[in-house]
Design a protein around this motif. Structure first.
Motif: not given
Length: 204
Positions: A75-82
């Motif tokens: 779930p944390l990996r899915e957080m995208k900067p864009e």
């Protein structure tokens, strides 16, 4: 600890059965309170049969934790900067809450390990978990610096998300006792946490 991967269909089935049984036992009794006899009984296998697949209680526990940790980080990996900062963070809250709903035993297994001082997970916590959190902290700081979200401490923001979502798995019995029958704690929690974090993250 070198555990050979199962090769036949029966071996794969028995390994899965043992791990599912161990998840039940460990999540209820913790590592120290669990026994191989309990796991074998829950799996419907003899203890010698269980020991054919796993040489010790610790080997079973380490296997479960290793599988869990990768899932736990997704779930944390899915957080995208864009992405939109608020929606990216709210998406993380929602995914963590869904994990508490869908994987309550796994959450309790993880919580028990942490409460005991993480003797079998220290290396993973200090490497994989820390590296991922550090990466996301940089992103959150960038969002705050650019004025897209409020100036919040990224580490404590992430800790608060963990606390406010995993609570619904780890303290499920307490929550249902307080709310009573006929209420969906996860639907209510999702709505509440969305309002809470939207207000917290709103730029000044």
């Amino acid at each position: 600890m070198n555990i050979q991967p199962p090769r036949t269909r029966i071996q794969r089935k028995n390994t899965k059965t043992i791990l599912n049984a161990a998840l039940q036992v460990f999540s209820q009794h913790g590592f120290r309170g669990a026994t191989l006899d309990q796991i074998a009984r829950e799996a419907g296998l003899s203890k010698p049969n269980l020991l054919y697949y796993f040489p010790s209680k610790e080997a079973i526990h380490v296997t479960l934790l290793s599988q869990l940790m990768d899932t736990w980080l997704d779930p944390l990996r899915e957080m995208k900067p864009e992405g939109d900062p608020v929606e990216e963070l709210l998406g993380y809250v929602r995914r963590k809450l869904q994990m508490s709903r869908d994987f309550p035993l796994e959450s309790r297994l993880f919580a028990n390990e942490i409460v005991q001082g993480a003797p079998r997970m220290q290396e993973v916590l200090a490497t994989d978990l820390k590296a991922l959190v550090d990466e996301k902290v940089v992103i959150i700081r960038g969002w705050a610096k650019s004025g897209q979200i409020a100036d919040v401490d990224p580490h404590h923001l992430i800790f608060s998300i963990w606390a406010l979502t995993q609570h619904y798995a780890d303290f499920d019995v307490q929550i249902h006792a307080v709310l009573g029958p006929g209420r969906d704690p996860f639907a209510e929690a999702e709505a509440f946490l969305r309002v809470l974090f939207t207000r917290l993250l709103a730029p000044a």
